[in-house]
Write an enzyme that holds these catalytic residues in place. Structure first.
Site, PDB file in Angstrom:
ATOM      1  N   ASN A 134       0.797  -1.233   0.000  1.00 50.66           N
ATOM      2  CA  ASN A 134       0.000   0.000   0.000  1.00 50.66           C
ATOM      3  C   ASN A 134       0.827   1.280   0.000  1.00 50.66           C
ATOM      4  O   ASN A 134       0.362   2.312  -0.481  1.00 50.66           O
ATOM      5  CB  ASN A 134      -0.997   0.001   1.165  1.00 50.66           C
ATOM      6  CG  ASN A 134      -0.350  -0.222   2.513  1.00 50.66           C
ATOM      7  OD1 ASN A 134       0.744  -0.774   2.614  1.00 50.66           O
ATOM      8  ND2 ASN A 134      -1.031   0.185   3.557  1.00 50.66           N
ATOM      9  N   GLU A 177       5.262  -4.184  12.326  1.00 48.43           N
ATOM     10  CA  GLU A 177       4.231  -3.145  12.216  1.00 48.43           C
ATOM     11  C   GLU A 177       3.041  -3.827  11.568  1.00 48.43           C
ATOM     12  O   GLU A 177       3.034  -4.082  10.366  1.00 48.43           O
ATOM     13  CB  GLU A 177       4.763  -1.965  11.387  1.00 48.43           C
ATOM     14  CG  GLU A 177       3.933  -0.704  11.551  1.00 48.43           C
ATOM     15  CD  GLU A 177       2.905  -0.549  10.452  1.00 48.43           C
ATOM     16  OE1 GLU A 177       1.719  -0.851  10.728  1.00 48.43           O
ATOM     17  OE2 GLU A 177       3.270  -0.146   9.351  1.00 48.43           O
ATOM     18  N   LEU A 178       2.034  -4.128  12.399  1.00 46.61           N
ATOM     19  CA  LEU A 178       0.965  -5.031  11.966  1.00 46.61           C
ATOM     20  C   LEU A 178      -0.351  -4.288  11.776  1.00 46.61           C
ATOM     21  O   LEU A 178      -0.374  -3.094  11.520  1.00 46.61           O
ATOM     22  CB  LEU A 178       0.851  -6.179  12.973  1.00 46.61           C
ATOM     23  CG  LEU A 178       2.164  -6.943  13.221  1.00 46.61           C
ATOM     24  CD1 LEU A 178       1.969  -8.041  14.254  1.00 46.61           C
ATOM     25  CD2 LEU A 178       2.734  -7.511  11.926  1.00 46.61           C
ATOM     26  N   ARG A 210      -7.315   8.979   2.758  1.00 39.40           N
ATOM     27  CA  ARG A 210      -5.943   8.968   2.268  1.00 39.40           C
ATOM     28  C   ARG A 210      -5.594   7.554   1.808  1.00 39.40           C
ATOM     29  O   ARG A 210      -5.942   6.573   2.441  1.00 39.40           O
ATOM     30  CB  ARG A 210      -5.001   9.407   3.398  1.00 39.40           C
ATOM     31  CG  ARG A 210      -3.522   9.351   3.069  1.00 39.40           C
ATOM     32  CD  ARG A 210      -2.729   9.961   4.223  1.00 39.40           C
ATOM     33  NE  ARG A 210      -1.283   9.821   4.037  1.00 39.40           N
ATOM     34  CZ  ARG A 210      -0.515   9.002   4.750  1.00 39.40           C
ATOM     35  NH1 ARG A 210      -1.052   8.263   5.715  1.00 39.40           N
ATOM     36  NH2 ARG A 210       0.779   8.933   4.527  1.00 39.40           N
ATOM     37  N   LYS A 227      12.243  -7.923   0.546  1.00 39.55           N
ATOM     38  CA  LYS A 227      11.223  -8.546  -0.302  1.00 39.55           C
ATOM     39  C   LYS A 227      10.019  -7.615  -0.387  1.00 39.55           C
ATOM     40  O   LYS A 227       9.264  -7.466   0.566  1.00 39.55           O
ATOM     41  CB  LYS A 227      10.767  -9.903   0.248  1.00 39.55           C
ATOM     42  CG  LYS A 227       9.987 -10.715  -0.789  1.00 39.55           C
ATOM     43  CD  LYS A 227       8.916 -11.581  -0.205  1.00 39.55           C
ATOM     44  CE  LYS A 227       7.662 -10.848   0.116  1.00 39.55           C
ATOM     45  NZ  LYS A 227       6.951 -10.299  -1.095  1.00 39.55           N
ATOM     46  N   PRO A 228       9.825  -6.979  -1.560  1.00 40.78           N
ATOM     47  CA  PRO A 228       8.655  -6.122  -1.720  1.00 40.78           C
ATOM     48  C   PRO A 228       7.417  -6.945  -2.014  1.00 40.78           C
ATOM     49  O   PRO A 228       7.490  -8.107  -2.428  1.00 40.78           O
ATOM     50  CB  PRO A 228       9.029  -5.257  -2.926  1.00 40.78           C
ATOM     51  CG  PRO A 228       9.928  -6.134  -3.745  1.00 40.78           C
ATOM     52  CD  PRO A 228      10.682  -6.987  -2.757  1.00 40.78           C
ATOM     53  N   ALA A 229       6.245  -6.343  -1.807  1.00 36.85           N
ATOM     54  CA  ALA A 229       4.989  -7.029  -2.095  1.00 36.85           C
ATOM     55  C   ALA A 229       4.870  -7.322  -3.586  1.00 36.85           C
ATOM     56  O   ALA A 229       5.259  -6.501  -4.423  1.00 36.85           O
ATOM     57  CB  ALA A 229       3.813  -6.170  -1.636  1.00 36.85           C
ATOM     58  N   GLY A 237       2.713  -5.553   7.705  1.00 44.31           N
ATOM     59  CA  GLY A 237       1.640  -6.293   7.055  1.00 44.31           C
ATOM     60  C   GLY A 237       0.593  -6.716   8.070  1.00 44.31           C
ATOM     61  O   GLY A 237       0.474  -6.130   9.156  1.00 44.31           O
ATOM     62  N   ARG A 287      11.455   3.348   5.070  1.00 48.49           N
ATOM     63  CA  ARG A 287      11.330   3.326   6.527  1.00 48.49           C
ATOM     64  C   ARG A 287      12.108   2.172   7.136  1.00 48.49           C
ATOM     65  O   ARG A 287      12.436   2.193   8.337  1.00 48.49           O
ATOM     66  CB  ARG A 287       9.849   3.244   6.911  1.00 48.49           C
ATOM     67  CG  ARG A 287       9.538   3.807   8.270  1.00 48.49           C
ATOM     68  CD  ARG A 287       8.076   4.154   8.412  1.00 48.49           C
ATOM     69  NE  ARG A 287       7.245   2.992   8.629  1.00 48.49           N
ATOM     70  CZ  ARG A 287       5.917   3.053   8.801  1.00 48.49           C
ATOM     71  NH1 ARG A 287       5.301   4.214   8.737  1.00 48.49           N
ATOM     72  NH2 ARG A 287       5.221   1.961   9.001  1.00 48.49           N
ATOM     73  N   SER A 298       1.900  10.237  10.871  1.00 48.22           N
ATOM     74  CA  SER A 298       3.186   9.671  10.454  1.00 48.22           C
ATOM     75  C   SER A 298       4.206  10.767  10.162  1.00 48.22           C
ATOM     76  O   SER A 298       3.918  11.719   9.434  1.00 48.22           O
ATOM     77  CB  SER A 298       3.003   8.811   9.205  1.00 48.22           C
ATOM     78  OG  SER A 298       2.070   7.780   9.443  1.00 48.22           O
ATOM     79  N   CYS A 320      -2.894   1.091   7.209  1.00 50.67           N
ATOM     80  CA  CYS A 320      -3.059   0.560   8.565  1.00 50.67           C
ATOM     81  C   CYS A 320      -3.413   1.673   9.537  1.00 50.67           C
ATOM     82  O   CYS A 320      -3.974   1.414  10.611  1.00 50.67           O
ATOM     83  CB  CYS A 320      -1.791  -0.155   9.008  1.00 50.67           C
ATOM     84  SG  CYS A 320      -0.314   0.887   8.956  1.00 50.67           S
ATOM     85  N   GLU A 355     -10.395  -4.858   9.987  1.00 47.64           N
ATOM     86  CA  GLU A 355      -9.741  -3.739   9.322  1.00 47.64           C
ATOM     87  C   GLU A 355     -10.321  -3.600   7.914  1.00 47.64           C
ATOM     88  O   GLU A 355     -10.227  -4.522   7.102  1.00 47.64           O
ATOM     89  CB  GLU A 355      -8.229  -3.974   9.270  1.00 47.64           C
ATOM     90  CG  GLU A 355      -7.431  -2.781   8.831  1.00 47.64           C
ATOM     91  CD  GLU A 355      -5.930  -2.994   8.991  1.00 47.64           C
ATOM     92  OE1 GLU A 355      -5.199  -1.990   9.021  1.00 47.64           O
ATOM     93  OE2 GLU A 355      -5.489  -4.166   9.067  1.00 47.64           O
TER      94      GLU A 355
END
Length: 506
Positions: free
Chosen positions: A176, A275-276, A303, A199-201, A253, A184, A466, A309, A406
């Site tokens: 996302n 970071e969930l 946004r 490893k990117p999505a 994720g 980060r 953020s 998240c 969520e």
């Protein structure tokens, strides 16, 4: 849009041009980056990356095998000792050059991001600014890694406390925010002296691959940063996480996946940061400034098309202001323009895929069946791509799935409350605790909320929290550790204590 400094041979199978009729970016990498070189996957396989606004294939990306994952870890391990010994100023300078290059190529990065993720170009430009700031912030922190020197209580010795890099890092990022979630993690790791396998999505790897190419141009030493996109994250990650040479795992994720990764990490006692998921409450009290609350609520909810998240999931509005707030918010929602992210004037782009649309629709349908009032939206959009109309539900009833799940979509869920105590109870009634938002002009109430809301972050009269300079992270099922600020750097450092004898003893 074109990258005028790109000298890559675009006939290479590890680069491509990513485009639609509105934007075009040549020279976008599509290979694996291991040991300082772009390469195909060892098995030669690729997977398709699609534009969610149309379903069209944007590019075919190298599909890393478990063997490729270990090769990337080999490269990171081989580079670790030298990178750890590299002067902090040199590590800082690399990050600053990468920051400058990201800003120089902001238009192209934003275009790639919008094409593969769907968010409006204006928001993609916002992510470029936000994501780049981690590079600048940690370039400044790299030269400020400190330690301590103190006398022991008995006066018989001196203690030296020093910091050193934890070692090779495996970083897994979500789809996302494909630039910001990468910077980060990469920025503090490199600042601390750690090498990285990223490893990117698989839904949005192109932005991250483009970022890594900019790192290469910035003078990245071989093996310090390696990237392995894959369509099978579980198969790729398992042997990397099980390898005892790996010393740190960082993941952004869902909570179920994070929990599974923590179980794997336990076998080798990896240092972890997670970071969930989030299920953010947004509380509006009777004394709130309605206009400011509505402005902030639009940011907190819509946004990134609601796919964040940190998105406000559960709106709790005090009875005395509920009608005015709901009416004002409805007007703003109905004015949102749906369209492709690359089109001028778009406010709401597509959701990432069909599953996301099905999820949003199912949550809305369940809430209505349980007694909620559908004020606006509540429908799939009849056009190519994966769109769901911005939606507002009022009087959402207890037991509705939307209160415990969520949403990850452009859906507002409003529940009314009477007292401050009730509002706090409703806000805390979740397994998650990433962020909360509260709107009140009462300073003392705001202080009470800061101490009583079960959350890692609180936006008080603001809809965006953020920032690279502050610690990002949650409590309860929303994760472990922090990203950003000096706390984020500590996640990539080990503490070593050395005791020496009293230098004045006879």
């Amino acid at each position: 849009m074109t990258d005028t400094t790109d000298t890559t041979d675009t006939t290479d199978t590890t680069v491509t041009t990513v485009a639609d009729e509105h934007v075009s970016v040549p020279g976008v990498p599509t290979g694996l980056f291991i040991g300082g070189s772009w390469r195909p996957a060892s098995g030669g396989a690729t997977f398709d990356v699609r534009d969610p606004s149309t379903g069209a294939v944007l590019a075919s990306v190298a599909d890393a095998t478990p063997e490729d994952g270990i090769a990337a870890l080999d490269a990171a391990v081989a580079a670790q000792e030298e990178w750890a010994a590299t002067a902090p100023r040199r590590r800082s300078d690399l990050l600053r050059r990468a920051f400058d290059l990201v800003h120089e190529h902001a238009d192209d990065i934003a275009a790639v991001m919008t094409l593969e993720m769907g968010k409006p170009l204006a928001e993609s430009h916002g992510e470029v600014v936000y994501g780049a700031e981690f590079l600048r912030w940690f370039s400044e922190e790299a030269v400020r890694i400190g330690g301590d020197y103190r006398t022991n209580p008995e006066g018989t010795g001196r203690g030296i406390v020093l910091k050193r890099p934890v070692g090779p890092v495996y970083a897994i990022t979500p789809w996302n925010f494909p630039l910001a979630m990468a910077t980060r993690k990469i920025a503090p790791a490199l600042a601390a002296g750690c090498t990285v396998v990223l490893k990117p999505a698989d839904l949005t790897p192109l932005t991250t691959l483009y970022l890594v190419e900019l790192f290469r141009r910035a003078g990245l030493p071989d093996g310090v940063l390696n990237v392995v996109p894959s369509s099978d994250a579980k198969a790729l990650s398992a042997p990397v996480i099980a390898d005892r040479r790996l010393r740190k795992l960082t993941f952004t994720g869902s909570t179920p996946v994070g929990s599974a990764l923590l179980k794997q990490a336990a076998d080798t006692v990896l240092k972890t940061s997670m970071e969930l998921g989030g299920n953010a409450p947004l509380l509006v009290f009777d004394d709130a400034d309605v206009d400011r609350a509505v402005d902030a609520a639009m940011q907190a909810k819509f946004r990134n098309v609601g796919e964040a998240c940190t998105a406000a999931n559960r709106f709790f509005v005090q009875e005395g202001i509920a009608d005015a707030f709901t009416a004002a918010l409805t007007g703003r929602i109905e004015a949102l323009r749906i369209g492709r992210g690359t089109e001028d004037g778009t406010d709401i782009g597509p959701l990432i895929d069909g599953r996301a649309v099905d999820k949003a629709a199912g949550l809305v349908d369940d809430a209505v069946e349980r007694g909620a009032t559908l004020v606006t939206g509540g429908r799939r959009v009849d056009r190519a791509g994966t769109y769901y109309a911005p939606t507002l539900l009022d009087d959402v009833q207890p037991g509705s799935d939307i209160l415990t799940t969520e949403i990850f979509g452009p859906v507002v869920s409003i529940t009314r409350f009477t007292t401050e105590e009730e509002g706090i109870r409703l806000a805390n009634d979740t397994e998650y605790g990433l962020v909360a938002y509260a709107f009140t002009e009462d300073m003392r109430r705001g202080q009470r909320l800061a101490e009583r809301l079960e959350t890692g972050m609180l936006g008080w009269n603001t809809g965006v929290v953020s920032n690279a300079a502050f610690p990002f992270g949650g409590v309860k099922a929303s994760g472990l550790g922090r990203e950003g600020s000096h706390e984020g750097l500590e996640e990539y450092l080990e503490t070593v204590y050395v005791l020496t004898p009293d230098p004045f003893a006879a």
